[in-house]
Design a protein around this motif. Structure first.
Motif, short mmCIF file in Angstrom:
data_model
loop_
_atom_site.label_atom_id
_atom_site.label_comp_id
_atom_site.label_asym_id
_atom_site.label_seq_id
_atom_site.Cartn_x
_atom_site.Cartn_y
_atom_site.Cartn_z
N GLU A 192 0.83 -1.21 0.00
CA GLU A 192 0.00 0.00 0.00
C GLU A 192 0.87 1.26 0.00
O GLU A 192 0.59 2.22 -0.72
CB GLU A 192 -0.92 -0.01 1.22
CG GLU A 192 -2.00 -1.09 1.17
CD GLU A 192 -2.83 -1.13 2.44
OE1 GLU A 192 -2.61 -0.26 3.32
OE2 GLU A 192 -3.69 -2.03 2.57
N ILE A 193 1.92 1.25 0.83
CA ILE A 193 2.81 2.41 0.89
C ILE A 193 3.54 2.58 -0.43
O ILE A 193 3.66 3.70 -0.96
CB ILE A 193 3.81 2.27 2.07
CG1 ILE A 193 3.05 2.32 3.40
CG2 ILE A 193 4.87 3.38 2.02
CD1 ILE A 193 3.90 1.99 4.61
N ALA A 195 2.58 1.71 -3.37
CA ALA A 195 1.63 2.18 -4.40
C ALA A 195 1.38 3.67 -4.29
O ALA A 195 1.09 4.34 -5.29
CB ALA A 195 0.32 1.42 -4.28
N SER A 196 1.48 4.21 -3.07
CA SER A 196 1.24 5.64 -2.87
C SER A 196 2.47 6.50 -3.17
O SER A 196 2.38 7.73 -3.16
CB SER A 196 0.75 5.90 -1.45
OG SER A 196 1.74 5.58 -0.50
N TYR A 197 3.60 5.84 -3.43
CA TYR A 197 4.84 6.57 -3.78
C TYR A 197 5.44 5.99 -5.05
O TYR A 197 6.51 5.35 -5.03
CB TYR A 197 5.86 6.49 -2.63
CG TYR A 197 5.47 7.27 -1.41
CD1 TYR A 197 5.77 8.63 -1.29
CD2 TYR A 197 4.79 6.65 -0.36
CE1 TYR A 197 5.40 9.35 -0.16
CE2 TYR A 197 4.41 7.37 0.77
CZ TYR A 197 4.72 8.71 0.87
OH TYR A 197 4.36 9.43 1.98
N PRO A 198 4.78 6.21 -6.20
CA PRO A 198 5.29 5.63 -7.45
C PRO A 198 6.65 6.19 -7.88
O PRO A 198 7.34 5.57 -8.69
CB PRO A 198 4.20 5.98 -8.47
CG PRO A 198 3.51 7.18 -7.89
CD PRO A 198 3.55 6.98 -6.41
N GLN A 199 7.03 7.33 -7.31
CA GLN A 199 8.33 7.94 -7.66
C GLN A 199 9.49 7.22 -6.99
O GLN A 199 10.65 7.44 -7.34
CB GLN A 199 8.38 9.41 -7.25
CG GLN A 199 7.16 10.22 -7.66
CD GLN A 199 6.13 10.30 -6.54
OE1 GLN A 199 5.83 9.31 -5.87
NE2 GLN A 199 5.58 11.49 -6.33
N GLU A 230 9.67 10.75 4.09
CA GLU A 230 8.23 10.69 4.36
C GLU A 230 7.73 9.25 4.27
O GLU A 230 6.99 8.78 5.13
CB GLU A 230 7.49 11.57 3.35
CG GLU A 230 5.98 11.62 3.53
CD GLU A 230 5.32 12.49 2.48
OE1 GLU A 230 4.43 11.96 1.76
OE2 GLU A 230 5.69 13.68 2.36
N ALA A 231 8.14 8.55 3.23
CA ALA A 231 7.75 7.15 3.06
C ALA A 231 8.33 6.29 4.18
O ALA A 231 7.68 5.37 4.69
CB ALA A 231 8.20 6.64 1.70
N LYS A 234 6.25 6.62 7.30
CA LYS A 234 5.01 5.84 7.21
C LYS A 234 5.28 4.35 7.41
O LYS A 234 4.48 3.63 8.02
CB LYS A 234 4.34 6.09 5.86
CG LYS A 234 3.72 7.47 5.73
CD LYS A 234 2.92 7.60 4.46
CE LYS A 234 2.28 8.99 4.38
NZ LYS A 234 1.48 9.16 3.14
#
Length: 241
Positions: A192-193, A195-199, A230-231, A234
């Protein structure tokens, strides 16, 4: 703007047979990461002309830079120079500037520049030379392909001589979080994490604990330091003990 891309082609039967452990890939990957050049692929091929030519053509067309190691010495199985010439449709012969380097080196060493050693002065037409401060015999560059020796000390010296000439992007930042849980428990939240940070690039690398249970080192890589942190925050929160 994305970073330049690169591939490495490792050439030699001794690598594929397990007789020699390749150290050059590890070194090159670290240097390219620091320079902001993304190493996307590594291939290992045998001392086979057709395989080398096909790999060089494919990699040169797919990536901004291609780095090869191995097969430019004085023996009969050192066929890389001929294969590079063939891959780009160029002639190959002993070049005078390369010959001069070898002549001076072997004169100082009181050794003969025999026919075998002179093979190392055979350079494809129009290639640029890559400096070799360790054993003098040069590598060379043809278009976007950098052809270097397989001996780790020489390969390292050649990489050091060419990297300043290359334009890189943002150096990749890497952060690691050790999680003492099995990948089956990690996979859901990590996915999930990610997927929220494709960069960013996120990978899980498992290890075994002393009690027989498993854990994993989760590695986050990217060019934006704030985004990586940030990632990571999380990820820490998701797996807080």
């Amino acid at each position: 703007m994305s970073n330049p891309t690169a591939a490495m082609l490792v050439i030699g039967d001794e690598i594929l047979s397990g007789r020699t452990r390749d150290a050059n890939m590890y070194y090159l990957a670290g240097e390219l990461t620091a320079a902001g050049i993304d190493l996307r692929e590594v291939r290992v091929v045998s001392d086979d002309s057709a395989a080398i030519i096909a790999a060089v053509r494919a990699l040169a067309a797919a990536y901004d830079h291609v780095f090869t190691s191995g097969g430019i010495g004085p023996t009969h199985d050192d066929i890389t120079a001929d294969c590079i010439a063939a891959a780009f449709g160029r002639s190959i012969d002993v070049r005078e500037d390369a010959r001069s380097l070898l002549e001076a080196h072997y004169r100082k060493s009181a050794l003969e520049l025999n026919a075998a050693r002179l093979r190392m002065a055979r350079i494809p037409e129009g290639a640029g030379l890559i400096d070799n401060p360790v054993s003098v015999a040069p590598g060379f560059t043809v278009e976007n392909v950098y052809v270097m020796a397989g001996v780790p000390s020489v390969f390292k010296a050649m990489v050091e001589s060419i990297l300043p000439q290359l334009t890189g992007g943002a150096p990749l930042i890497s952060e690691t979080l050790r999680i003492n849980r099995g990948e089956g428990d990690i996979a859901g939240p990590l996915g999930e994490i990610a997927a929220s940070y494709p960069q960013l690039s996120m990978g899980s690398y498992p290890f075994q604990l002393r009690d027989g249970k498993y854990g994993a080192n989760v590695v986050i890589r990217g060019g934006d330091n704030a985004l990586v942190n940030e990632a990571l925050a999380k990820l820490r929160a998701a797996f807080a003990e």
